[in-house]
Design an enzyme around this catalytic site. Structure first.
Site, mmCIF file in Angstrom:
data_model
loop_
_atom_site.group_PDB
_atom_site.id
_atom_site.type_symbol
_atom_site.label_atom_id
_atom_site.label_comp_id
_atom_site.label_asym_id
_atom_site.label_seq_id
_atom_site.Cartn_x
_atom_site.Cartn_y
_atom_site.Cartn_z
ATOM 1 N N TYR A 234 0.859 -1.019 -0.044
ATOM 2 C CA TYR A 234 -0.071 -0.038 -0.163
ATOM 3 C C TYR A 234 0.838 1.245 0.160
ATOM 4 C CZ TYR A 234 -3.839 -3.223 1.595
ATOM 5 O OH TYR A 234 -4.649 -4.133 1.742
HETATM 6 N N1 LIG Z 1 -6.575 -8.590 1.055
HETATM 7 C C1 LIG Z 1 -6.729 -7.671 0.259
HETATM 8 O O1 LIG Z 1 -6.611 -8.046 -1.179
HETATM 9 C C2 LIG Z 1 -7.396 -6.402 0.410
HETATM 10 C C3 LIG Z 1 -8.006 -5.505 -0.661
HETATM 11 C C4 LIG Z 1 -8.671 -4.453 -0.417
HETATM 12 C C5 LIG Z 1 -8.588 -3.738 0.645
HETATM 13 N N2 LIG Z 1 -7.949 -4.518 1.816
HETATM 14 C C6 LIG Z 1 -8.003 -3.834 3.091
HETATM 15 O O2 LIG Z 1 -9.573 -3.635 3.612
HETATM 16 C C7 LIG Z 1 -9.516 -2.329 3.992
HETATM 17 C C8 LIG Z 1 -10.743 -1.958 3.653
HETATM 18 O O3 LIG Z 1 -11.010 -1.949 1.978
HETATM 19 P P1 LIG Z 1 -11.177 -0.684 1.361
HETATM 20 O O4 LIG Z 1 -10.754 0.622 2.436
HETATM 21 O O5 LIG Z 1 -10.493 -0.934 0.373
HETATM 22 O O6 LIG Z 1 -12.781 -0.489 1.157
HETATM 23 P P2 LIG Z 1 -13.946 -0.327 1.849
HETATM 24 O O7 LIG Z 1 -13.775 -0.264 3.391
HETATM 25 O O8 LIG Z 1 -15.033 -1.252 1.298
HETATM 26 O O9 LIG Z 1 -14.348 1.075 1.346
HETATM 27 C C9 LIG Z 1 -13.514 2.183 1.993
HETATM 28 C C10 LIG Z 1 -13.827 3.513 1.349
HETATM 29 O O10 LIG Z 1 -15.228 3.915 1.377
HETATM 30 C C11 LIG Z 1 -15.467 5.171 1.510
HETATM 31 N N3 LIG Z 1 -16.126 5.668 2.740
HETATM 32 C C12 LIG Z 1 -15.822 5.030 3.944
HETATM 33 N N4 LIG Z 1 -16.615 5.316 4.761
HETATM 34 C C13 LIG Z 1 -17.370 6.190 4.341
HETATM 35 C C14 LIG Z 1 -18.503 7.075 4.631
HETATM 36 N N5 LIG Z 1 -18.548 7.016 5.874
HETATM 37 N N6 LIG Z 1 -18.903 7.982 4.056
HETATM 38 C C15 LIG Z 1 -18.637 7.841 2.477
HETATM 39 N N7 LIG Z 1 -17.785 7.193 2.079
HETATM 40 C C16 LIG Z 1 -17.145 6.425 2.751
HETATM 41 C C17 LIG Z 1 -14.136 5.934 1.337
HETATM 42 O O11 LIG Z 1 -13.544 6.288 -0.100
HETATM 43 P P3 LIG Z 1 -13.584 7.369 -0.963
HETATM 44 O O12 LIG Z 1 -12.366 7.870 -1.221
HETATM 45 O O13 LIG Z 1 -14.459 7.230 -2.093
HETATM 46 O O14 LIG Z 1 -14.450 8.379 0.012
HETATM 47 C C18 LIG Z 1 -13.235 4.663 1.984
HETATM 48 O O15 LIG Z 1 -11.942 4.809 1.374
HETATM 49 C C19 LIG Z 1 -8.401 -1.677 3.349
HETATM 50 O O16 LIG Z 1 -7.890 -0.648 3.887
HETATM 51 C C20 LIG Z 1 -7.205 -2.598 3.370
HETATM 52 O O17 LIG Z 1 -6.721 -2.528 4.593
HETATM 53 C C21 LIG Z 1 -7.468 -5.674 1.693
#
Ligand SMILES: NC(=O)c1ccc[n+]([C@@H]2O[C@H](COP(=O)([O-])OP(=O)(O)OC[C@H]3O[C@@H](n4cnc5c(N)ncnc54)[C@H](OP(=O)(O)O)[C@@H]3O)[C@@H](O)[C@H]2O)c1
Length: 314
Positions: free
Chosen positions: A54
């Site tokens: 990341y």
């Molecule tokens: N193992 C893997 O392959 C893998 C893959 C992906 C992620 N991950 C892990 O999982 C974590 C979570 O996944 P993710 O961050 O990609 O996706 P997520 O948690 O599904 O979505 C997070 C995104 O949603 C938006 N958001 C969050 N809260 C909000 C709210 N209250 N109001 C409006 N928008 C909101 C923000 O994006 P905006 O920028 O659009 O505001 C935020 O960055 C990651 O940080 C990482 O640590 C792991």
């Protein structure tokens, strides 16, 4: 006081929502990342997820930005003993794959960036089919024996390779995967529920789903026909305008309105109520995005609400 979930394989209790770290140094500046981390821990949060890669995909980045920000934050807050840190190996541009030498070198770099002497939970981020599972587990076991890693886990892996890894660990009596990080949320159910969940339940793995908010789609902030102003655009477009996406959002909206809470809280609470799930991961790009994520830790959906969400997302 928020009920912590016992994560018995590590011998620690974790907050019911793990803070995703892929935004730190990508869509969130270091200063905003510190604010989000401070607010999460101030609310009782103790479980932070990152990866060595990341956010190598972002223009101008090389990978390691998120770990570096978390490491600087840990050092400045002097709270390493109070938080559980998970990171991952296999996708950093300088350490691709899971060859034993790669795992050993990548772990050293993660420890350096995180400014710590141990990683609480170390994931294989993406499986590497060119390396036998025996070699991967042996390399991870060495890190555990050396005290550099407390426990090991797998993320993107097939059921067959997961089973084979667990069988090898049992046979050899060495470190075993104690946790799984699958892609799982209201819009992505089938693969996890049919292929990985039975294994997680059978082997008592802790499960920490990623993309819990479907990259923001399940917050309800995107609606068909409206422009998407986010680095997440490619990941949310695929759900917009679909019949199922519409059904899920309508159900979330209705429950959120009735229960006077946020749509994101509903999406996370549904995950928390599913069999096998220990704590979903979600990330906040800004401090303002954090309250709906934190609220899920203390929010229970009623049976009829769970049924409505499960049916809408089928
Ligand atoms: N193992 C893997 O392959 C893998 C893959 C992906 C992620 N991950 C892990 O999982 C974590 C979570 O996944 P993710 O961050 O990609 O996706 P997520 O948690 O599904 O979505 C997070 C995104 O949603 C938006 N958001 C969050 N809260 C909000 C709210 N209250 N109001 C409006 N928008 C909101 C923000 O994006 P905006 O920028 O659009 O505001 C935020 O960055 C990651 O940080 C990482 O640590 C792991």
């Amino acid at each position: 006081m928020t009920r912590l979930r016992t994560y018995s394989s590590l011998g620690v209790n974790v907050f019911p929502v793990s803070l995703g770290g892929n935004v730190f140094g990508w869509s969130a500046s270091p200063a905003e990342s510190f604010r989000v981390l401070d607010a999460y821990t101030a609310a009782g949060g103790n479980f932070i997820d990152t990866a060595d890669s990341y956010s190598a995909w972002a223009p101008g980045n090389e990978g390691g930005e998120s770990e570096r920000i978390i490491g600087d934050w840990l050092a400045s807050r002097r709270n390493r003993a109070d938080v559980v840190i998970a990171t991952k190996v296999s996708a950093h541009p300088q350490h691709r794959g899971l060859a034993p030498a790669t795992i050993a070198a990548a772990a050293e770099d993660s420890l350096r960036r995180l400014r710590t002497d141990h990683i609480d939970l170390y994931y294989t981020h993406f499986d590497d089919l060119s390396v036998p599972v025996e070699d991967i587990i042996a390399a991870l076991d060495r890190l555990v024996t050396q005290g550099k890693v407390r426990a090991i886990a797998a993320s993107n892996i097939t059921p067959e390779r997961l089973e084979a890894s667990l069988a090898f660990s049992a046979r050899e009596g060495c470190a075993r995967y104690v946790a799984l990080q699958p892609h799982y949320n209201l819009m992505e159910r089938e693969f996890y529920e049919t292929s990985l969940r039975p294994i997680a339940l059978r082997h008592d793995l802790a499960v920490f789903p990623y993309f819990s908010l479907a990259a923001g789609f399940l917050t309800g902030k995107y609606r068909p026909g409206e422009p998407i102003d986010s680095v997440r655009e490619p990941r949310v477009t695929k759900y917009l305008g679909t019949e199922r996406g519409h059904r899920v959002l309508a159900t979330i909206d209705q429950i959120a309105a009735t229960r006077a809470t946020y749509p994101a809280t509903i999406a996370l609470a549904w995950l928390l109520a599913q069999p096998s799930i220990t704590a979903p991961l979600a990330s906040a790009r800004t401090l303002a995005q954090l309250p709906p994520i934190l609220a899920a830790a203390d929010f229970d959906l009623k049976d009829d609400e769970l049924t409505a969400l499960s049916e809408a997302s089928t």
